[in-house]
Design a protein around this motif. Sequence first.
Motif, mmCIF file in Angstrom:
data_model
loop_
_atom_site.group_PDB
_atom_site.id
_atom_site.type_symbol
_atom_site.label_atom_id
_atom_site.label_comp_id
_atom_site.label_asym_id
_atom_site.label_seq_id
_atom_site.Cartn_x
_atom_site.Cartn_y
_atom_site.Cartn_z
ATOM 1 N N LYS A 125 -7.241 -3.826 -0.659
ATOM 2 C CA LYS A 125 -6.367 -2.688 -0.354
ATOM 3 C C LYS A 125 -4.898 -3.097 -0.363
ATOM 4 O O LYS A 125 -4.029 -2.333 -0.805
ATOM 5 C CB LYS A 125 -6.729 -2.110 1.014
ATOM 6 C CG LYS A 125 -5.909 -0.883 1.387
ATOM 7 C CD LYS A 125 -6.271 -0.337 2.755
ATOM 8 C CE LYS A 125 -5.616 -1.108 3.863
ATOM 9 N NZ LYS A 125 -5.808 -0.458 5.192
ATOM 10 N N GLY A 126 -4.619 -4.318 0.096
ATOM 11 C CA GLY A 126 -3.244 -4.759 0.148
ATOM 12 C C GLY A 126 -2.640 -5.035 -1.215
ATOM 13 O O GLY A 126 -1.428 -5.172 -1.341
ATOM 14 N N PHE A 167 -6.582 1.767 -4.225
ATOM 15 C CA PHE A 167 -7.768 1.435 -3.440
ATOM 16 C C PHE A 167 -7.465 1.682 -1.970
ATOM 17 O O PHE A 167 -6.491 1.181 -1.430
ATOM 18 C CB PHE A 167 -8.141 -0.034 -3.674
ATOM 19 C CG PHE A 167 -9.426 -0.464 -3.024
ATOM 20 C CD1 PHE A 167 -10.639 -0.236 -3.645
ATOM 21 C CD2 PHE A 167 -9.415 -1.120 -1.806
ATOM 22 C CE1 PHE A 167 -11.827 -0.648 -3.055
ATOM 23 C CE2 PHE A 167 -10.595 -1.538 -1.204
ATOM 24 C CZ PHE A 167 -11.804 -1.297 -1.842
ATOM 25 N N ASN A 168 -8.304 2.474 -1.292
ATOM 26 C CA ASN A 168 -8.086 2.828 0.106
ATOM 27 C C ASN A 168 -9.330 2.524 0.926
ATOM 28 O O ASN A 168 -10.460 2.737 0.471
ATOM 29 C CB ASN A 168 -7.776 4.327 0.250
ATOM 30 C CG ASN A 168 -6.373 4.682 -0.183
ATOM 31 O OD1 ASN A 168 -5.422 4.563 0.584
ATOM 32 N ND2 ASN A 168 -6.231 5.107 -1.435
ATOM 33 N N VAL A 169 -9.110 2.050 2.138
ATOM 34 C CA VAL A 169 -10.189 1.864 3.101
ATOM 35 C C VAL A 169 -9.602 2.082 4.486
ATOM 36 O O VAL A 169 -8.452 1.732 4.745
ATOM 37 C CB VAL A 169 -10.831 0.459 2.983
ATOM 38 C CG1 VAL A 169 -9.832 -0.638 3.305
ATOM 39 C CG2 VAL A 169 -12.068 0.349 3.858
ATOM 40 N N ASN A 184 -12.497 3.610 -1.117
ATOM 41 C CA ASN A 184 -12.237 4.598 -2.160
ATOM 42 C C ASN A 184 -11.317 4.025 -3.226
ATOM 43 O O ASN A 184 -10.270 3.482 -2.905
ATOM 44 C CB ASN A 184 -11.575 5.847 -1.575
ATOM 45 C CG ASN A 184 -12.273 6.352 -0.331
ATOM 46 O OD1 ASN A 184 -11.860 6.039 0.772
ATOM 47 N ND2 ASN A 184 -13.328 7.101 -0.509
ATOM 48 N N LEU A 185 -11.712 4.147 -4.481
ATOM 49 C CA LEU A 185 -10.843 3.840 -5.606
ATOM 50 C C LEU A 185 -10.480 5.158 -6.276
ATOM 51 O O LEU A 185 -11.352 5.953 -6.622
ATOM 52 C CB LEU A 185 -11.544 2.908 -6.593
ATOM 53 C CG LEU A 185 -10.719 2.456 -7.807
ATOM 54 C CD1 LEU A 185 -9.531 1.613 -7.358
ATOM 55 C CD2 LEU A 185 -11.596 1.665 -8.782
ATOM 56 N N ARG A 186 -9.199 5.400 -6.438
ATOM 57 C CA ARG A 186 -8.686 6.632 -7.043
ATOM 58 C C ARG A 186 -9.182 7.885 -6.312
ATOM 59 O O ARG A 186 -9.405 8.931 -6.919
ATOM 60 C CB ARG A 186 -9.045 6.693 -8.521
ATOM 61 C CG ARG A 186 -8.269 5.678 -9.351
ATOM 62 C CD ARG A 186 -8.557 5.769 -10.824
ATOM 63 N NE ARG A 186 -7.501 5.078 -11.585
ATOM 64 C CZ ARG A 186 -7.494 4.955 -12.896
ATOM 65 N NH1 ARG A 186 -8.479 5.450 -13.609
ATOM 66 N NH2 ARG A 186 -6.507 4.335 -13.512
ATOM 67 N N GLY A 187 -9.348 7.781 -5.010
ATOM 68 C CA GLY A 187 -9.675 8.942 -4.199
ATOM 69 C C GLY A 187 -11.093 9.431 -4.304
ATOM 70 O O GLY A 187 -11.426 10.457 -3.712
ATOM 71 N N LEU A 188 -11.960 8.728 -5.017
ATOM 72 C CA LEU A 188 -13.360 9.110 -5.138
ATOM 73 C C LEU A 188 -14.201 8.326 -4.139
ATOM 74 O O LEU A 188 -13.771 7.325 -3.571
ATOM 75 C CB LEU A 188 -13.843 8.888 -6.567
ATOM 76 C CG LEU A 188 -13.110 9.728 -7.622
ATOM 77 C CD1 LEU A 188 -13.538 9.329 -9.022
ATOM 78 C CD2 LEU A 188 -13.355 11.217 -7.396
ATOM 79 N N SER A 189 -15.439 8.769 -3.910
ATOM 80 C CA SER A 189 -16.272 8.167 -2.877
ATOM 81 C C SER A 189 -16.594 6.714 -3.191
ATOM 82 O O SER A 189 -16.479 6.256 -4.335
ATOM 83 C CB SER A 189 -17.570 8.972 -2.733
ATOM 84 O OG SER A 189 -18.317 8.931 -3.932
ATOM 85 N N ASN A 217 -6.864 16.180 1.183
ATOM 86 C CA ASN A 217 -5.668 15.832 1.948
ATOM 87 C C ASN A 217 -5.742 14.567 2.792
ATOM 88 O O ASN A 217 -4.700 14.065 3.236
ATOM 89 C CB ASN A 217 -5.315 16.998 2.890
ATOM 90 C CG ASN A 217 -5.102 18.299 2.141
ATOM 91 O OD1 ASN A 217 -4.410 18.324 1.128
ATOM 92 N ND2 ASN A 217 -5.701 19.374 2.627
ATOM 93 N N ASP A 218 -6.933 14.023 3.048
ATOM 94 C CA ASP A 218 -7.025 12.894 3.983
ATOM 95 C C ASP A 218 -6.329 11.641 3.468
ATOM 96 O O ASP A 218 -5.736 10.889 4.247
ATOM 97 C CB ASP A 218 -8.498 12.574 4.286
ATOM 98 C CG ASP A 218 -9.015 13.367 5.480
ATOM 99 O OD1 ASP A 218 -8.357 14.346 5.866
ATOM 100 O OD2 ASP A 218 -10.081 13.012 6.010
ATOM 101 N N LEU A 219 -6.437 11.375 2.181
ATOM 102 C CA LEU A 219 -5.801 10.187 1.622
ATOM 103 C C LEU A 219 -4.380 10.526 1.172
ATOM 104 O O LEU A 219 -4.120 11.624 0.685
ATOM 105 C CB LEU A 219 -6.594 9.652 0.427
ATOM 106 C CG LEU A 219 -8.004 9.136 0.737
ATOM 107 C CD1 LEU A 219 -8.687 8.676 -0.547
ATOM 108 C CD2 LEU A 219 -7.954 8.001 1.751
#
Length: 861
Positions: A81-82, A87-89, A105-110, A738-740
Amino acid sequence: MSTKFRSGTLALAISMALGTLSTHAAEADSSKKAEQEVERIAVVGSRGAPRSVDDSPVPIDLIGAEELEKSGNTDMLELVKGTVPSFNVQTNPISDAASLVRPANLRGLSSDSTLILVNGKRRHRASVIALLGGGINDGAQGPDISVIPSAALKQVEVLRDGAAAQYGSDAIAGVMNFVLKNDADGGSFTVRHGSYYEGDGDTTEINGNIGLELTKDGFANLSFQYKNADATSRSVQRPDAQGLINAGNTSVSDLAQIWGSPEINDDITIFANFGLDLGNDREAYMFGNYSERDVRGGFYFRNPHIRGGVYSNDGGNSLLVADLDGLNNGIECPAVNITTDNVLGQADYGLIADPNTAVGQNCFAFNEMLPGGFTPNFGGNIIDTSITMGTRGEINDSLSYDISGSVGRNASSYVIFDTLNASLGPESPRDFHPGEHIQLEKFFNVDLVKELEVGIEAPLVIAGGYEYHQESFDVIAGDVASYTAGPLTDQGFGIGSNGFPGFKPSAAGSFSRQNYAFYVDVEAQYTEKFLMGYALRYEDYSTFGDTTNYKVSAQYSVTDDFSLRASMSSGFRAPTVGQANYSNVQTSLEGGLLVDSALLPATNPVAKQLGATELTPEESDSIAFGAVWQLEGFHFTLDYYHIEVTDRISQSTKYNLSDEDKTKLKADGVPNVDSIQQVSFFTNDFDTTTEGIDFIANYTTGLLDGDAVFSLAYNWNETTVDSYTAITGEGKVSRLENDLPNHRGTFTWAQSWEDINMFARVNYFGEFQGVHVDWIGTPEEPGTEINADAEVTVDVEVTYYATDELSVSLGAQNIFDVYPSKLDFEEQTGSPNNSWGGKYYETSPFGFNGGFYYLKATYRF
């Protein structure tokens, strides 16, 4: 034999792209610092000879081993993520099994829309299904990449492009490939200790790596990691708990409910990578892992006045009182109306609580056993194992092969502490083993690559292969006390371990499926400047049928320093066996109240009545195009992507149960039916469009009598829900969209001198939807959601090389101790402030624990 891991025959045909900031940052450090230089090719690469990443039609982030070491975090999810903005977690407090294996999540997908590979081979899934996955990951079942230690890795490759035509299911958002070290000598040993600024979350890690010769023609590279992490708390006292204390209840904890990261104990992982030259351009390889950890986290507080099935069945108007012999025997248990803020002080309660009276001997309320309420802790033991064996080589100068087999297993044994089975009355145990989930996968691959001279710039590369995949999901029943209906069941007391009832023997079983695939892809270098790739894959599943997917990619070099690239593809994600067959009862907050909710298979009669249908694959269509530009020490890439996904799989909204529904559920063997208020199920119900831009810029120069690398990475990502029904609901739509944050960015400065290295990263997180306790409101009943502000965090590490072998590093993540928006429900919604004891919105993309500092020492040999 070369100990370099050969990629040409291993990888499936994804033409490689540009290495990003991570590669350049790693290269800034000199070789005398005992860190091998990161290769600018990727294992997930071309079928022909390894291609420079700058000459490829699709983008990839290539993260070197030294870059991974510069982060103070020991979790692979946080490390990636850094470095990769798309990439989000998130940190997951009170998130049921999602706190055991965190979804990303990569590119906002599950999380299960990103394919995970190790050494180019598909990684098995985790056994955990994220039932409380923060909207985006509700019901997701992806691999557990947190078991992969950074000490074992040569590099990580994050392909930011759809690749289902090459790899099959799951590669909608992209592919992450973890390449294990393959050195035949040398090694390292690292000790790291850190803590959050608030004085909790102490983390200690020991890791090591060693390369050995495996005869004179091979290598054995072994890595280990062992760590422990204390829990964190970012909590305040709940108002209802404080009210009980103010009214004289001395049994309530100072913090009745904890919001924070879970405690992780004895987290050990061992990875091994072997290679052996067999002669005649042939070699054998084997790699695998054993990993195990124990996790324990918080759960919701059970108020001693209102918790249904334990203390009251009418919302706290009266106490739930048990007739222990069930016969009365002339002794009638009196009703106890809760008329004060502390029922313990009421005379009518004292009558049933006094063991010296006949009523007290025959009647019982759980306030006698747990007068201050109780707060369960949920956790489990996670064991992850895998092994891959294969051989590869060349049959002649133009034909190569790779044959391999893999087995992967992930087992989650659940534990819930400090709770009870209310139907057992005062004899109830406090700790339970509600059961176990086991994910087992087996793979077999045959890959062939043929080069043909057809009169174009380079030989035509034709690759083809066969893949067989067998997958099973096992449900193991819990201990009897975790699901049994005790003697107080008929009096309205809840059945099963409160918060996570155990799996009944009738719900246990093994569910499986098989699938096979044939694929072919072609890479054609038509001219010196123009490359195209084509891929086609046919896959057949034993459950829902077959699917065919394609991919076309191209790269054109306008000049030696500027090139254009593009791709177009279709993809799919098959529903997992677990998603198709899993059932469970969980406790969650709905509209601010604790309710028990059952997750049912889509084939359950009640689910069908509510609109469920048998699960089918998600399908996707993707287009992407971009450019690569090099200029006098600068390196730029810019890529646009557009991903449409139809029939997405997720957990439905939760439906209230009728008495008729409950009767059907009892007949179907669902536990604890009388206390269940709601049901949900997995469904293909909505379509989304995700689009975005990735921009990468790197600059290398001499600075301050040393070498410097500056790197900028930016991602804009936006997801729109195109169509949905009431089965999905507006709340989930809001979370998906909207969460990400739509905007993420990092700016990195890596500076090296003779004996000192410095690394600094500025992280930008755009506005996001702050949500607490998963409560998205309506115009009639506002929820907890707000539009949280953008934030900037800074990570810094300084390393001193005392000798060629020994280095000492001091660093901090979020050095300025930035927190997300504070909870202020009273101002936002009119609800009491901090009703559930949390300080910060849990959907924060940079966590809610604040600054973390650490010290580490590394010895290389």
